[in-house]
Enzyme design. Sequence first.
Site, PDB file in Angstrom:
ATOM      1  N   THR A 126      10.944  45.735  58.092  1.00  0.00           N
ATOM      2  CA  THR A 126      11.760  45.872  56.884  1.00  0.00           C
ATOM      3  C   THR A 126      12.227  44.539  56.310  1.00  0.00           C
ATOM      4  O   THR A 126      12.459  43.568  57.043  1.00  0.00           O
ATOM      5  CB  THR A 126      13.010  46.721  57.195  1.00  0.00           C
ATOM      6  OG1 THR A 126      13.963  46.555  56.138  1.00  0.00           O
ATOM      7  CG2 THR A 126      13.684  46.317  58.490  1.00  0.00           C
ATOM      8  N   GLU A 128      15.082  44.046  55.413  1.00  0.00           N
ATOM      9  CA  GLU A 128      16.430  43.792  55.941  1.00  0.00           C
ATOM     10  C   GLU A 128      16.413  42.682  56.993  1.00  0.00           C
ATOM     11  O   GLU A 128      17.443  42.084  57.279  1.00  0.00           O
ATOM     12  CB  GLU A 128      17.018  45.059  56.562  1.00  0.00           C
ATOM     13  CG  GLU A 128      17.723  45.962  55.578  1.00  0.00           C
ATOM     14  CD  GLU A 128      19.014  45.384  55.025  1.00  0.00           C
ATOM     15  OE1 GLU A 128      19.877  44.975  55.803  1.00  0.00           O
ATOM     16  OE2 GLU A 128      19.146  45.333  53.790  1.00  0.00           O
ATOM     17  N   TYR A 151      21.268  47.078  62.258  1.00  0.00           N
ATOM     18  CA  TYR A 151      19.958  47.647  61.894  1.00  0.00           C
ATOM     19  C   TYR A 151      18.926  46.534  61.750  1.00  0.00           C
ATOM     20  O   TYR A 151      17.842  46.581  62.359  1.00  0.00           O
ATOM     21  CB  TYR A 151      20.090  48.430  60.576  1.00  0.00           C
ATOM     22  CG  TYR A 151      18.750  48.829  59.981  1.00  0.00           C
ATOM     23  CD1 TYR A 151      18.055  49.941  60.434  1.00  0.00           C
ATOM     24  CD2 TYR A 151      18.173  48.073  58.950  1.00  0.00           C
ATOM     25  CE1 TYR A 151      16.827  50.294  59.888  1.00  0.00           C
ATOM     26  CE2 TYR A 151      16.942  48.421  58.397  1.00  0.00           C
ATOM     27  CZ  TYR A 151      16.272  49.530  58.877  1.00  0.00           C
ATOM     28  OH  TYR A 151      15.051  49.867  58.335  1.00  0.00           O
ATOM     29  N   LYS A 155      15.526  45.690  64.117  1.00  0.00           N
ATOM     30  CA  LYS A 155      14.169  45.647  63.559  1.00  0.00           C
ATOM     31  C   LYS A 155      13.490  44.303  63.825  1.00  0.00           C
ATOM     32  O   LYS A 155      12.271  44.228  63.906  1.00  0.00           O
ATOM     33  CB  LYS A 155      14.221  45.947  62.054  1.00  0.00           C
ATOM     34  CG  LYS A 155      14.515  47.411  61.725  1.00  0.00           C
ATOM     35  CD  LYS A 155      13.290  48.286  61.957  1.00  0.00           C
ATOM     36  CE  LYS A 155      13.499  49.704  61.469  1.00  0.00           C
ATOM     37  NZ  LYS A 155      12.270  50.507  61.485  1.00  0.00           N
TER      38      LYS A 155
HETATM   39  P1  NAP Z   1      14.132  58.199  57.193  1.00  0.00           P
HETATM   40  O1  NAP Z   1      13.942  59.089  56.026  1.00  0.00           O
HETATM   41  O2  NAP Z   1      15.505  57.909  57.673  1.00  0.00           O
HETATM   42  O3  NAP Z   1      13.303  58.857  58.417  1.00  0.00           O
HETATM   43  C1  NAP Z   1      13.463  58.383  59.712  1.00  0.00           C
HETATM   44  C2  NAP Z   1      12.899  59.410  60.682  1.00  0.00           C
HETATM   45  O4  NAP Z   1      13.109  58.925  62.022  1.00  0.00           O
HETATM   46  C3  NAP Z   1      13.550  60.784  60.616  1.00  0.00           C
HETATM   47  O5  NAP Z   1      12.540  61.749  60.502  1.00  0.00           O
HETATM   48  C4  NAP Z   1      14.248  60.913  61.955  1.00  0.00           C
HETATM   49  O6  NAP Z   1      14.191  62.180  62.503  1.00  0.00           O
HETATM   50  C5  NAP Z   1      13.412  60.023  62.846  1.00  0.00           C
HETATM   51  N1  NAP Z   1      14.158  59.624  64.036  1.00  0.00           N
HETATM   52  C6  NAP Z   1      15.400  59.068  64.085  1.00  0.00           C
HETATM   53  N2  NAP Z   1      15.756  58.905  65.356  1.00  0.00           N
HETATM   54  C7  NAP Z   1      14.746  59.363  66.138  1.00  0.00           C
HETATM   55  C8  NAP Z   1      14.555  59.467  67.531  1.00  0.00           C
HETATM   56  N3  NAP Z   1      15.482  59.057  68.401  1.00  0.00           N
HETATM   57  N4  NAP Z   1      13.407  59.999  67.988  1.00  0.00           N
HETATM   58  C9  NAP Z   1      12.468  60.440  67.116  1.00  0.00           C
HETATM   59  N5  NAP Z   1      12.600  60.387  65.775  1.00  0.00           N
HETATM   60  C10 NAP Z   1      13.739  59.851  65.297  1.00  0.00           C
HETATM   61  O7  NAP Z   1      13.400  56.797  56.978  1.00  0.00           O
HETATM   62  P2  NAP Z   1      12.247  56.415  55.919  1.00  0.00           P
HETATM   63  O8  NAP Z   1      12.878  55.980  54.659  1.00  0.00           O
HETATM   64  O9  NAP Z   1      11.212  57.461  55.933  1.00  0.00           O
HETATM   65  O10 NAP Z   1      11.694  55.095  56.600  1.00  0.00           O
HETATM   66  C11 NAP Z   1      10.645  55.144  57.569  1.00  0.00           C
HETATM   67  C12 NAP Z   1      10.697  53.887  58.417  1.00  0.00           C
HETATM   68  O11 NAP Z   1      10.529  52.742  57.584  1.00  0.00           O
HETATM   69  C13 NAP Z   1      11.997  53.667  59.166  1.00  0.00           C
HETATM   70  O12 NAP Z   1      11.670  53.069  60.396  1.00  0.00           O
HETATM   71  C14 NAP Z   1      12.758  52.665  58.307  1.00  0.00           C
HETATM   72  O13 NAP Z   1      13.652  51.911  59.091  1.00  0.00           O
HETATM   73  C15 NAP Z   1      11.623  51.842  57.756  1.00  0.00           C
HETATM   74  N6  NAP Z   1      11.819  51.229  56.439  1.00  0.00           N
HETATM   75  C16 NAP Z   1      12.201  52.015  55.388  1.00  0.00           C
HETATM   76  C17 NAP Z   1      12.316  51.444  54.137  1.00  0.00           C
HETATM   77  C18 NAP Z   1      12.709  52.265  52.924  1.00  0.00           C
HETATM   78  O14 NAP Z   1      13.094  51.674  51.926  1.00  0.00           O
HETATM   79  N7  NAP Z   1      12.582  53.585  52.984  1.00  0.00           N
HETATM   80  C19 NAP Z   1      12.054  50.081  53.958  1.00  0.00           C
HETATM   81  C20 NAP Z   1      11.651  49.321  55.057  1.00  0.00           C
HETATM   82  C21 NAP Z   1      11.520  49.920  56.297  1.00  0.00           C
HETATM   83  P3  NAP Z   1      15.262  63.319  62.203  1.00  0.00           P
HETATM   84  O15 NAP Z   1      14.702  63.992  60.993  1.00  0.00           O
HETATM   85  O16 NAP Z   1      15.180  64.074  63.462  1.00  0.00           O
HETATM   86  O17 NAP Z   1      16.574  62.657  61.954  1.00  0.00           O
HETATM   87  O1  G4F Z   2      20.215  52.306  49.519  1.00  0.00           O
HETATM   88  P1  G4F Z   2      20.810  51.446  50.562  1.00  0.00           P
HETATM   89  O2  G4F Z   2      21.680  52.101  51.571  1.00  0.00           O
HETATM   90  O3  G4F Z   2      19.580  50.696  51.234  1.00  0.00           O
HETATM   91  P2  G4F Z   2      19.461  49.352  52.094  1.00  0.00           P
HETATM   92  O4  G4F Z   2      20.719  49.019  52.778  1.00  0.00           O
HETATM   93  O5  G4F Z   2      18.853  48.319  51.211  1.00  0.00           O
HETATM   94  O6  G4F Z   2      18.426  49.811  53.216  1.00  0.00           O
HETATM   95  C1  G4F Z   2      17.240  50.522  52.895  1.00  0.00           C
HETATM   96  O7  G4F Z   2      16.209  49.601  52.622  1.00  0.00           O
HETATM   97  C2  G4F Z   2      15.825  48.777  53.745  1.00  0.00           C
HETATM   98  C3  G4F Z   2      14.712  47.833  53.243  1.00  0.00           C
HETATM   99  O8  G4F Z   2      15.293  46.682  52.704  1.00  0.00           O
HETATM  100  C4  G4F Z   2      15.351  49.687  54.864  1.00  0.00           C
HETATM  101  F1  G4F Z   2      14.938  48.934  55.912  1.00  0.00           F
HETATM  102  C5  G4F Z   2      16.474  50.607  55.274  1.00  0.00           C
HETATM  103  O9  G4F Z   2      15.999  51.499  56.282  1.00  0.00           O
HETATM  104  C6  G4F Z   2      16.903  51.427  54.077  1.00  0.00           C
HETATM  105  O10 G4F Z   2      15.844  52.276  53.713  1.00  0.00           O
HETATM  106  O11 G4F Z   2      21.652  50.279  49.896  1.00  0.00           O
HETATM  107  C7  G4F Z   2      21.103  49.442  48.905  1.00  0.00           C
HETATM  108  C8  G4F Z   2      22.199  48.565  48.311  1.00  0.00           C
HETATM  109  C9  G4F Z   2      23.070  47.863  49.345  1.00  0.00           C
HETATM  110  O12 G4F Z   2      23.276  46.533  48.939  1.00  0.00           O
HETATM  111  C10 G4F Z   2      24.386  48.615  49.307  1.00  0.00           C
HETATM  112  O13 G4F Z   2      25.524  47.829  49.624  1.00  0.00           O
HETATM  113  O14 G4F Z   2      23.074  49.404  47.559  1.00  0.00           O
HETATM  114  C11 G4F Z   2      24.407  49.019  47.829  1.00  0.00           C
HETATM  115  N1  G4F Z   2      25.289  50.159  47.558  1.00  0.00           N
HETATM  116  C12 G4F Z   2      26.249  50.182  46.595  1.00  0.00           C
HETATM  117  N2  G4F Z   2      26.890  51.353  46.625  1.00  0.00           N
HETATM  118  C13 G4F Z   2      25.311  51.332  48.203  1.00  0.00           C
HETATM  119  C14 G4F Z   2      26.333  52.086  47.613  1.00  0.00           C
HETATM  120  N3  G4F Z   2      24.550  51.809  49.206  1.00  0.00           N
HETATM  121  C15 G4F Z   2      24.797  53.079  49.636  1.00  0.00           C
HETATM  122  N4  G4F Z   2      24.017  53.593  50.600  1.00  0.00           N
HETATM  123  N5  G4F Z   2      25.803  53.848  49.096  1.00  0.00           N
HETATM  124  C16 G4F Z   2      26.596  53.395  48.086  1.00  0.00           C
HETATM  125  O15 G4F Z   2      27.501  54.098  47.614  1.00  0.00           O
END
Ligand code: NAP
Ligand code: G4F
Length: 327
Positions: A126, A128, A151, A155
């Site tokens: 990520t 992050e 987090y 990672k």
């Molecule tokens: P998400 O919607 O939060 O999905 C995460 C999944 O992980 C959920 O299905 C959850 O299962 C499962 N999980 C959590 N704890 C577990 C455990 N102990 N054993 C088995 N499964 C478990 O995340 P996403 O947005 O699809 O992201 C997918 C991956 O990419 C994550 O690793 C995230 O950190 C990474 N990532 C995401 C973004 C983004 O912007 N979306 C960007 C960079 C990296 P449950 O349904 O059971 O809770």
């Molecule tokens: O949507 P966010 O919670 O995503 P964040 O923290 O960027 O993390 C996501 O992206 C990462 C990749 O860079 C992944 F690795 C991670 O698993 C996840 O998918 O927050 C985005 C931004 C932050 O700066 C936060 O402070 O939005 C700002 N924010 C402002 N108001 C808020 C809010 N975030 C959340 N969740 N809720 C608010 O009310």
Amino acid sequence: MAKTALVTGILGQDGPYLAKLLLEKGYKVYGLIRRYSNISFDNLDYLGITKKINFVEGDMTDESSLLHLVKRTMPDEIYNLAAQSFVGASWAQAKLTTEINALGVLYMLNAIKLFSPTTKFYQASTSEMFGTSHENGSQDENTIFHPRSPYGISKVYAYWMTVNFRESYDIFTCNGILFNHESPIRGMQFVTRKITDGVAKIKMGLMDKLSLGNLDAKRDWGFAGDYVEAMYLMLQNEKPDDYVIGTGENHSVREFVKLAFKHAGINDWEKHVVVDVRFNRPAEVPNLKARPNKAQKQLGWKAKTSFDDLVKMMVEADLKRYSVKSV
Ligand code: NAP
Ligand code: G4F
């Protein structure tokens, strides 16, 4: 014979988009689920693929479950998407976040090494991990890591362990360093979905005020459906490597809010938005923007969905959800 893939995180956001892509390519897809008292298949249902997944049970924190799983399935590819993925929760649940996101990856890599060393492994890394680190406001594969949350730190461990198994044991492992990607099945606590869900509720008269934290934070937001193609391409490449995946453009939370209200036909967005410091984080990541040149050059991958189209897609999906519910 059909190729096989094990996808962890199958019930999250990325899992269903990736599984759909793999099914279209003729794969047999195993999806890891953990034990639940009340399980939801909503995200897989949204893409219409629940019945096509071979569900297998296990948990990223339970090493023996992963050892058995890999021994039994010996898949061609493993995509490790499972994580405690909400940055905001990672301070209060730092140990759990570490156990799932860091140690879980070590367990999975060990399982591959012991029982299926030809399995190719994708790790969901990520942006992050970069935290406050950048060169002229953006990040690529050579930018040093300076994570700002438990987090991000978990990672970074997983990233290096993935590199280490490649270098130590010659296992085909890749890190996809993905910048934020969103969709209509994004988790509700993430800011984009919180906004589009809130805007839809306001439009339908179900809510009046949307409370948010830092409106100045900037993210490089893309569409999850585009990003899972990059994951797949990494494992089809001749050599394993690590890639930054993003659009190369960033926007503030404020810009996202304005555009979401505009797509719902609401002009006076400021009347409906309240800044609440309870949503601020102990340490913020103010600015993320990808330089995805390596992925474009070596994988032929490029984000297809614009920022405007992404916001519109999410607002329309949430409006539709509430319109159907209110009929
Ligand atoms: P998400 O919607 O939060 O999905 C995460 C999944 O992980 C959920 O299905 C959850 O299962 C499962 N999980 C959590 N704890 C577990 C455990 N102990 N054993 C088995 N499964 C478990 O995340 P996403 O947005 O699809 O992201 C997918 C991956 O990419 C994550 O690793 C995230 O950190 C990474 N990532 C995401 C973004 C983004 O912007 N979306 C960007 C960079 C990296 P449950 O349904 O059971 O809770
Ligand atoms: O949507 P966010 O919670 O995503 P964040 O923290 O960027 O993390 C996501 O992206 C990462 C990749 O860079 C992944 F690795 C991670 O698993 C996840 O998918 O927050 C985005 C931004 C932050 O700066 C936060 O402070 O939005 C700002 N924010 C402002 N108001 C808020 C809010 N975030 C959340 N969740 N809720 C608010 O009310």
